[in-house]
Structure formats: C-alpha cells, structure tokens
Design a protein around this motif. Structure first.
Motif, short mmCIF file in Angstrom:
data_model
loop_
_atom_site.label_atom_id
_atom_site.label_comp_id
_atom_site.label_asym_id
_atom_site.label_seq_id
_atom_site.Cartn_x
_atom_site.Cartn_y
_atom_site.Cartn_z
N TRP A 55 0.82 -1.22 0.00
CA TRP A 55 0.00 0.00 0.00
C TRP A 55 0.85 1.27 0.00
CZ3 TRP A 55 0.64 3.45 3.94
CH2 TRP A 55 1.26 2.97 5.10
N ARG A 56 2.11 1.15 0.39
CA ARG A 56 2.98 2.33 0.43
C ARG A 56 3.37 2.84 -0.95
NH1 ARG A 56 7.07 -0.16 4.86
NH2 ARG A 56 6.78 -1.88 3.41
N ALA A 57 2.94 2.11 -1.98
CA ALA A 57 3.13 2.62 -3.34
C ALA A 57 2.33 3.91 -3.53
CB ALA A 57 2.72 1.57 -4.36
N ILE A 58 1.27 4.08 -2.74
CA ILE A 58 0.52 5.35 -2.75
C ILE A 58 1.23 6.28 -1.76
CG2 ILE A 58 -1.71 6.47 -2.42
CD1 ILE A 58 -3.07 3.81 -2.78
N THR A 59 2.15 7.05 -2.26
CA THR A 59 3.00 7.85 -1.36
C THR A 59 2.21 8.90 -0.59
OG1 THR A 59 3.53 9.32 -3.21
CG2 THR A 59 5.07 7.53 -2.76
N GLU A 60 1.02 9.28 -1.09
CA GLU A 60 0.21 10.27 -0.39
C GLU A 60 -0.32 9.76 0.95
OE1 GLU A 60 -2.54 12.61 -3.18
OE2 GLU A 60 -1.70 11.03 -4.46
N LEU A 61 -0.26 8.44 1.15
CA LEU A 61 -0.77 7.86 2.39
C LEU A 61 0.27 7.84 3.50
CD1 LEU A 61 -2.93 4.84 1.16
CD2 LEU A 61 -3.68 7.11 1.87
N ILE A 62 1.50 8.19 3.19
CA ILE A 62 2.54 8.21 4.21
C ILE A 62 3.19 9.58 4.22
CG2 ILE A 62 3.05 5.75 4.23
CD1 ILE A 62 5.21 6.19 2.24
N LYS A 63 3.67 9.99 5.38
CA LYS A 63 4.25 11.33 5.51
C LYS A 63 5.50 11.46 4.64
CE LYS A 63 2.44 12.34 10.10
NZ LYS A 63 2.76 12.66 11.51
N SER A 64 6.35 10.44 4.65
CA SER A 64 7.57 10.48 3.81
C SER A 64 8.03 9.05 3.57
CB SER A 64 8.68 11.28 4.49
OG SER A 64 9.02 10.68 5.71
N GLN A 65 8.58 8.82 2.42
CA GLN A 65 9.13 7.52 2.09
C GLN A 65 10.57 7.51 2.58
OE1 GLN A 65 7.01 5.40 0.26
NE2 GLN A 65 8.36 3.70 0.70
N LYS A 66 10.76 7.11 3.85
CA LYS A 66 12.09 7.23 4.46
C LYS A 66 13.10 6.27 3.84
CE LYS A 66 10.38 8.90 8.90
NZ LYS A 66 10.29 8.65 10.36
N LYS A 67 12.61 5.10 3.45
CA LYS A 67 13.53 4.09 2.94
C LYS A 67 13.09 3.59 1.58
CE LYS A 67 14.46 2.40 7.63
NZ LYS A 67 14.29 1.26 8.55
N GLU A 68 14.03 3.18 0.80
CA GLU A 68 13.74 2.53 -0.46
C GLU A 68 14.12 1.06 -0.34
OE1 GLU A 68 12.19 3.73 -3.03
OE2 GLU A 68 12.03 5.75 -2.21
N ILE A 69 13.63 0.25 -1.27
CA ILE A 69 13.90 -1.19 -1.23
C ILE A 69 15.41 -1.42 -1.33
CG2 ILE A 69 13.62 -3.36 -2.50
CD1 ILE A 69 10.81 -2.46 -3.22
N GLY A 70 15.93 -2.20 -0.37
CA GLY A 70 17.34 -2.58 -0.41
C GLY A 70 18.31 -1.51 0.05
N GLU A 71 17.86 -0.41 0.59
CA GLU A 71 18.75 0.69 0.95
C GLU A 71 19.54 0.41 2.23
OE1 GLU A 71 17.86 4.97 2.76
OE2 GLU A 71 17.13 4.75 0.71
N THR A 72 18.91 -0.25 3.22
CA THR A 72 19.53 -0.48 4.51
C THR A 72 20.64 -1.53 4.43
OG1 THR A 72 17.48 0.07 5.62
CG2 THR A 72 19.10 -1.13 6.91
N VAL A 73 21.76 -1.27 5.12
CA VAL A 73 22.86 -2.24 5.20
C VAL A 73 22.69 -3.04 6.49
CG1 VAL A 73 25.36 -2.53 5.40
CG2 VAL A 73 24.42 -0.73 3.93
N PHE A 74 22.60 -4.35 6.38
CA PHE A 74 22.46 -5.22 7.54
C PHE A 74 23.84 -5.75 7.94
CE2 PHE A 74 18.22 -5.42 5.68
CZ PHE A 74 17.42 -5.25 6.80
N LEU A 75 24.27 -5.49 9.14
CA LEU A 75 25.56 -5.98 9.64
C LEU A 75 25.39 -7.37 10.23
CD1 LEU A 75 26.85 -2.73 11.39
CD2 LEU A 75 27.50 -3.61 9.14
N ASP A 76 26.46 -8.16 10.15
CA ASP A 76 26.43 -9.51 10.71
C ASP A 76 26.61 -9.45 12.22
OD1 ASP A 76 26.09 -10.67 8.23
OD2 ASP A 76 28.27 -10.76 7.85
N GLY A 77 26.20 -10.54 12.88
CA GLY A 77 26.44 -10.65 14.32
C GLY A 77 27.81 -11.26 14.57
N GLY A 78 28.02 -11.68 15.81
CA GLY A 78 29.29 -12.30 16.18
C GLY A 78 29.96 -11.56 17.32
N LEU A 79 31.23 -11.88 17.56
CA LEU A 79 31.99 -11.23 18.63
C LEU A 79 32.40 -9.83 18.18
CD1 LEU A 79 33.10 -11.86 21.47
CD2 LEU A 79 35.28 -12.47 20.36
N LYS A 80 32.07 -8.82 19.01
CA LYS A 80 32.29 -7.42 18.63
C LYS A 80 33.15 -6.71 19.67
CE LYS A 80 28.90 -7.49 15.37
NZ LYS A 80 29.02 -7.13 13.95
#
Length: 697
Positions: A455-480
C-alpha cells in the motif's frame, strides 16, 4: 393507503439506501420522500436532517428569566433556572432547499396517513432523541410500533435490520439519556449565563463572548490553558522528566541500547564503571519479515487534521456535506474508522477499480480478502451505527470531479486513497534484530528495510518515504569490540495545541461531537476566547474567564456526566438504570452554591447591557413623494448623502462594515416586537431579505 411510514435521520445517507434495499428502486413522491412496496405494504420513507427542534430560551419561559429584561440581582437569585415543564420549539433554517417547518409538515402529513410508523434514525442516543422529539411534538408517537437499529449500511444488512425490528420500548432509556444531556447543557450553558456574566462585570469586563459558558467551550479553554502552562513551566532537568540508560557501541557501527533504565544518572554511571573492563561482547542476530498494515479509515477528526496540515483553512464541513449529498463519500460526520465485512463486500469492492481509474493510479488491488483487522470490527460498528468515511457508491466522472471546488477535489482524493489502501497488498519489511547480554542487562537494536512496498506505493498515504527497497545495510552478528556510554532519556512536554491537532484532542477528551467541533473552535475565536498566534492556540484574557470564573465545568465533571448518561441508559456501572434528572439535579446544586457565593458581591446598580444609543435618523422623501425616517448608520458605517439617495431609490449599496468586510443590502420595511419601521437590511439572510418589503414595493 399508506401501511407503513419509515422515519430516518438523513436523506442521502439513510433514506436513499433504505429505499434501494427495501423497495428495490428509488421513486420519490411530490414531497421528496421515497415510496414503494415492501413485504406487501405500501411504504413511505421520510427523513429529517439532524435536530429540527431546540430548547426554549430562558426568556421564552418568563421575562423574569430574560437577561435583557430582568435585573442581574433578580436573575442571579432565580438560579438554578429549572423549568416546571421543559419545552422545545422548531428551529429556524433549512434542510436542503426546504425550510425546517416545511419538512416537519411533510413528516406530519405522511405519519398521519400511515397505519404504523417505524423509527429508523441512528441507533445511538442523539439519533433516538432527535427522532422521538419530532414524533412527540407532531403527535405521532402513538403510531410508532417498532424501532429499527441499522448498524450496517450494506443492502443485505439493511434488509436484515428491517426484518428484525425491535419494540419501541427499547428506546426509552436512550431517549431519557438524550434528554438529560440536552437539559444539562442548557442549564449549565445558557441558563447560568447570568452567573459568569456577573463575575465578568465585577471585574470590569463587558466584552462580547465573556458570558459564553458551556461544558465544551469551557473544557477547550481549560485544556489549552493547562497544556500551555505545563509547557511554559516545563523543567527539563527535573528528576521526573529524565531517565538514564546505557548504550553499547560496536566497532563496526552498531548501537544497542539497554532494555532497562535508571531514575538517576549516578546509577547508570556506576553500572558503566563496574563494566569498564568489558571490551568484547557476543551479538546475536534474528531475521524476520514484518507486515505493515495500511492506515485505518478516516473519521471526521482525521479529515479535519489532514485538511489543516494541507493548508485548507476553510471550514471543510460544507465541502464534505456536498460530497456526501452527491453520494461521492459516505456520511462525513462519523467518529468511526471501521467498516463491516458486508459493507466492504457490497459497497467498497465493486467500485474499487472505477475509483482507481478515476484517480489515475497504477497500483495493484488484489481482492477483498486483504481486508482484515484492524479495519473490520463488527462489534465497534454495531455500537456505533456509522461506518468510516470512505468513497461512496456514486463514483463521479472525471468531468464531474473537475467541476467540484478545489477543496472538494482534494478531500475526495485523500478519502478515496485511504479507502483503497487496505485493498492493496500489505507492506512487507525485512527486519534484523541484534541482541546481546552483559551480566543480567539485555541490549537490543534493530534495522529494517522495505521488502515490498504494498500500500505504500501510494506515497500520499505516508508522511515520507524514508527508505527505499534494499537501501539499509544489515551488519552480521558475532563477537564485537564494544564500548559503553550513559544515555540521558528525556521526557518531553506535551505538544502545543494547533489547528491540526485540536479537533482530534477534543474528540479524545469528549469535548463536542465530530460535527460540531470545527464550529466550536470558530466561535471561540470569533468571541475572542482563544486565538491562534501563528504557531499554536492561546487562551485570551476573555477566555480565561471560562477557566477561572466558573466552577461548573472541569475535566472531572465532564467525565462524571458521561458516566451518568451511561447509567441512565443502563449501560454504566450501576446495577440498575439511575433515574433521569440525576445529572440535572447535581448540576443545579453546584449552580446554587455558586449563586450563594456570588450574590453578596453584586452592586444594586449593576446591569448586563448598556441602554441602546439613539442613532441619528435621517428624514428623506422617496421618489414617490413619501417621507420616511431611517437610521443613517449601520455596522459602524454612516451613509453618505449619495448612498441615502440610492437607498431611497430602492437600490442595493455596498460598503465596508466595522470588521473590514463588505456589507450588501438595501432599505426594507422591518418589524421588531410588533413595531414596524424602515431600516437598512443586509442580505445575510437571503430568504428574509427577499421576503421583506422594499421601497419600490
């Protein structure tokens, strides 16, 4: 012969769909009511248009109760003003193109002809009250045999409701609760005018509007004042406004926060100091998909808030009413944001593709099964009697849409988009959670990215499209590699009251109804009780009289009234319905206390209203040789010689009044208290203006 007369509350939103569902067609007789055959009965379906009667004014009962005729001391002594017999009278005005009186006479005509009457107004307290007050005043109540509670405007459910009508006796408690609400508001808001007016006069305040007192206006003024006071005196360093948490930072950029917070900074600092040797930690990850539901359907306060946010400064009710009268949207005054499954299947789904095409949307509408909670909730709908604001059965053509006012086009578009959203696929986000545990302290963080917009394809229904598909970088877990910091978590003051959020907040605290809130705000601004400073609302010195000069209305008393009305209906906490009159008597006792405190302070020579100044009259001769006199001044404007001659010639003139706005009118013969006189009449009331006798007549 008319076997059955059905009386409902509204034309387009009730009578018309009732006719379609019961009669199978929409035929209207010469009075504009719907007629046909249902179950072998000749049926007429009539309608009202909200409350068509109003309470008597105090002066209608007795001149000794009139603020203009009685001395202030006598009027105060008479409090509380409780009539021996409460009376109502016809309102002045119109429903559509007909006068209220004409509509009432049509109801009386068909009610008298019918063998029996079904009452089918809204199935709530106010719907019951406005229906029964009409039937009782017109002498038709004895013919009412059934009460029909239509909770769902789908055709199948309308038919089901009429096939299972209830006994009219089921309405008794609802009607009594409606009367109680009406009388409490009258007693506190109108009849106690003398008390707050006296308080203001003692403080030297005679401004128009200072005497306006009532549950809703007082509540709005109190709420705005309290919020501004709280913000203006907010202490961000106060202990109760702060908590302290711990932040874990990893060398690759993750920030995890402790799930627990401490009330004092020293406690958090001691934890960090105790664990300063901890430089590594295991961070686990958990991946999931999260469904994102479309926003719920609109209720009136949502539309009002949206309009203000989108710079529509005009009163939007006339625009919404016009859209509803054309069948483009459903009943706009509702405070409900849900629909029933039946309404979904029979009304929304069949029109979805047409609305989508009209709005030129390239979106996917899979099928009706995408509707589910929180949009569908039959329990709420059953108790409410309305459905949400959605597009109607009559989808306009593109030309018809373009022919509407710009504001109407905007409102139709956003209401339709909000209706289509739940029919689209749900949004889906990829989510990765990060978790770590140091001793017994859990730390968490999460990141998300759009997987499917839905439904977010109708941009008028949301205040702002903060993210696009695939934009976020996911970090791996493990010992940090990690470090700790103390985080101050501030508690924020309440938000300022603005044009956009005031209707929603009024609804939250039970101040007015969705249909009246916008007009209440407008009146309070016009009376000078509140003002908008460009950013937020403030209570003026006049408005503070509603905050400090009256003891009747507080948030607590408003809540208590709501509980009492439920108790009268038999839906409250009491084992048995409490008697009607309980709330009136309680308020009367509070008015009596106020009166007794006030009376000793009132001077003998005090008056509420100054004597009217004798305005300068001009004596002139009409073109037909008739000499007449009329006031040479109106609304702060003194007529010039040329304007007087134009008036005497029967012409309309235009000038600026003392509010800076143009006034248009002409010289007319008028009456006041039985006396006839010539005077300038503005064309504010078109019907009265056209009927009044003018010079040329």
């Amino acid at each position: 012969m008319v076997n059955l007369f059905i009386l409902c509350e509204k034309n387009t939103q009730q009578a018309n769909p009732f006719a379609k569902a019961l009669l199978g067609r929409v035929n209207r007789n010469s009075d504009g009511f719907y007629e046909g055959t249902w179950r072998g009965n000749n049926v007429i379906i009539g309608y009202l248009g909200g409350h068509l009667y109003e309470q008597f004014q105090p002066g209608d009962y007795s001149s000794s109760w009139s603020a203009r005729e009685a001395k202030p001391q006598d009027l105060v002594k008479a409090q509380p003003l409780i009539p021996k017999e409460w009376k109502i009278k016809e309102k002045k005005g119109k429903v559509g193109k007909q006068t209220i009186h004409e509509l009432l006479m049509k109801v009386k005509k068909w009610g008298n002809q019918a063998q029996e009457i079904y009452l089918a107004t809204d199935p709530d307290r106010e719907g019951t009250l406005l229906g029964q007050e009409v039937l009782r005043e017109l002498g038709l109540m004895d013919k009412v045999t059934k009460r029909v509670y239509v909770n769902d405007m789908a055709e199948s459910q309308i038919r089901k409701s009429f096939e299972r009508p209830q006994g009219i006796e089921n309405d008794y408690l609802l009607y009594q609760a409606g009367l109680e609400r009406q009388r409490v508001d009258w007693l506190g808001g109108i009849a106690s005018f003398a008390l707050i007016k006296s308080e203001n006069m003692l403080k030297g305040r005679k401004q128009k509007g200072t005497g306006s007192i009532g549950r809703v206006k007082s509540g709005v003024a109190i709420f705005i004042h309290q919020v501004n006071e709280k913000i203006d005196n907010w202490d961000e360093n106060a202990r109760e406004n702060n908590k302290y948490g711990i932040v874990m930072k990893t060398s690759d950029g993750l920030i995890l926060k402790s799930e627990r917070q401490a009330p004092r900074e020293s406690q958090a600092e001691n934890w960090v100091k105790k664990h300063e040797q901890v430089t590594q930690a295991m961070v686990k990850t958990k991946d999931s998909l999260r469904q994102v539901n479309a926003p719920m359907f609109f209720q009136l306060s949502d539309i009002q808030a949206w309009a203000k946010q989108n710079k529509i400064q005009k009163n939007i009710m006339p625009f919404l009413n016009n859209l509803a009268l054309k069948g483009y949207i459903t009943y706009p005054r509702t405070a409900i944001n849900v629909i029933s499954k039946s309404f979904r299947d029979e009304n929304l789904v069949p029109n979805a593709e047409n609305v989508k095409g009209l709005l030129k949307l390239n979106i996917e509408l899979p099928n009706k099964t995408t509707f589910d909670k929180p949009w569908i909730n039959n329990t709420k709908v059953k108790n409410a009697g309305h459905t949400a604001n959605v597009y109607g059965d009559n989808v306009p053509t593109e030309a018809a849409l373009q022919g509407l006012e710009p504001e109407e086009q905007q409102l139709y578009r956003i209401i339709s988009l909000r209706s289509l959203g739940p029919m689209m696929p749900k949004g889906v986000d990829k989510v990765r959670e990060y978790l770590s545990l140091i001793d017994d302290m859990p730390f968490k963080a999460s990141r998300s990215a759009i997987d499917k917009k839905g439904w977010r394809a109708i941009t008028e229904l949301i205040k702002s499209q903060k993210k696009e598909i695939g934009e976020t970088v996911f970090l791996d877990g493990g010992l940090k590699e990690i470090t700790f910091e103390v985080e101050r978590i501030k508690r924020h003051p309440p938000v300022r009251i603005t044009r956009a959020n005031l209707p929603k907040l009024m609804e939250k605290y039970g101040l007015g109804t969705p249909a009246t809130q916008e007009n209440i705000i407008k009146e309070m601004i016009e009376y000078g009780q509140i003002k908008f400073n460009g950013k937020y609302f403030e209570v003026t010195e006049v408005g503070k009289m509603l905050v400090f000069n009256q003891p009747l209305y507080t948030f607590e008393s408003t809540k208590e009234l709501g509980k009492m009305l439920l108790d009268i209906q038999g839906l409250g906490e009491s084992d048995q319905p409490i008697p009607s009159g309980t709330a009136v008597n309680l308020l009367a006792s509070e008015i009596k206390k106020w009166k007794e405190e006030l009376l000793p302070k009132l001077p003998e020579n005090m008056s509420f209203f100054d004597a009217y100044e004798q305005k300068e009259k001009v004596s002139m001769t009409t073109p037909k040789g008739k000499e007449i006199k009329f006031n040479q001044e109106f609304f702060g404007h003194k007529f010039s010689k040329e304007e007087c001659e134009q008036l005497l010639d029967g012409k309309e003139i235009t000038f600026k009044g003392n509010n800076g706005k143009p006034v248009v009118g002409s010289l007319k013969r008028q009456k006041y208290k039985g006396k006839s006189f010539w005077g300038f009449m503005p064309n504010w009331d078109k019907e009265k203006y056209e009927k009044a006798k003018g010079i040329k007549d």
